[in-house]
Design an enzyme around this catalytic site. Structure first.
Site, PDB file in Angstrom:
ATOM      1  CG  ASN A 133     -31.546 -53.021  69.787  1.00 19.25           C
ATOM      2  OD1 ASN A 133     -30.944 -53.828  69.099  1.00 19.25           O
ATOM      3  ND2 ASN A 133     -32.458 -53.375  70.671  1.00 19.25           N
ATOM      4  CD  GLU A 168     -43.917 -57.879  74.527  1.00 19.57           C
ATOM      5  OE1 GLU A 168     -43.653 -57.487  75.689  1.00 19.57           O
ATOM      6  OE2 GLU A 168     -43.047 -58.023  73.649  1.00 19.57           O
ATOM      7  CE1 TYR A 170     -35.825 -45.067  76.987  1.00 20.66           C
ATOM      8  CE2 TYR A 170     -37.705 -44.052  78.070  1.00 20.66           C
ATOM      9  CZ  TYR A 170     -37.109 -44.562  76.943  1.00 20.66           C
ATOM     10  OH  TYR A 170     -37.792 -44.568  75.751  1.00 20.66           O
ATOM     11  CB  CYS A 188     -36.094 -50.841  72.197  1.00 20.59           C
ATOM     12  SG  CYS A 188     -34.416 -51.253  71.759  1.00 20.59           S
ATOM     13  CG  HIS A 189     -41.594 -53.322  72.491  1.00 20.39           C
ATOM     14  ND1 HIS A 189     -40.751 -54.177  71.820  1.00 20.39           N
ATOM     15  CD2 HIS A 189     -42.431 -54.103  73.223  1.00 20.39           C
ATOM     16  CE1 HIS A 189     -41.069 -55.426  72.116  1.00 20.39           C
ATOM     17  NE2 HIS A 189     -42.087 -55.407  72.980  1.00 20.39           N
TER      18      HIS A 189
END
Length: 161
Positions: free
Chosen positions: A116, A152, A93, A124-125
């Site tokens: 979002n 991912e 963050y 965001c992940h």
């Protein structure tokens, strides 16, 4: 006028929202505004659905869609900075706050991420806490974050809380 399209996905049924010029939101079915008519999706909704299919199949690493960011100026800065985080990569963050031009605003970044509406397309992940995985204000919380990071290849044991 908005059009919507329903898409079955591994993380649950999604509704894709377009205004004809850009994708405006992606909702898990339980979070979608009602009533929704998904019978006549526009070309953007169909393109988004096709790109999501490719993403979930591991064939797509970035989305190529016009996106309409609807939020405060600060939220838009955070979301724009988030688009710079590559597939399979995580940042904290604090890192994202600095990237957005507000290095002391890590907590505010978390709040911006929770707001979002394009949470899957503006990923965001990929943001984790300095101490580990951290929370996830996206739909269905941390289990979806874990699933997307694993998809991912960004999930490693040291990132778990």
């Amino acid at each position: 006028m908005y059009t919507y399209f329903y898409k079955e996905c591994p993380i649950g049924p999604l509704w894709i929202m377009s205004d004809g010029e850009a994708i405006c939101a992606v909702y898990l079915e339980k979070d979608a505004p009602h009533p929704i008519d998904g019978e006549n999706p526009d070309a953007l909704c169909r393109s988004c659905a096709a790109q999501l299919r490719e993403y979930f199949a591991g064939e797509r690493k970035a989305f190529d869609l016009p996106l309409k960011m609807q939020g405060t100026d600060f939220q838009k800065k955070v979301w724009t900075a988030l688009l710079q985080i590559p597939y399979g990569t995580t940042v904290t963050y604090g890192d994202l706050a600095a990237l957005a031009g507000h290095p002391k605003a890590a907590r505010a970044v978390g709040t911006a991420l929770r707001g979002n509406p394009l949470w899957l397309l503006i990923p965001c992940h990929r943001v984790v806490s300095a101490a580990g995985l951290g929370g996830y204000g996206g739909p269905q919380g941390t289990p979806i974050k874990l699933w997307l990071l694993k998809l991912e290849g960004a999930l490693c044991e040291s990132k778990r809380d």
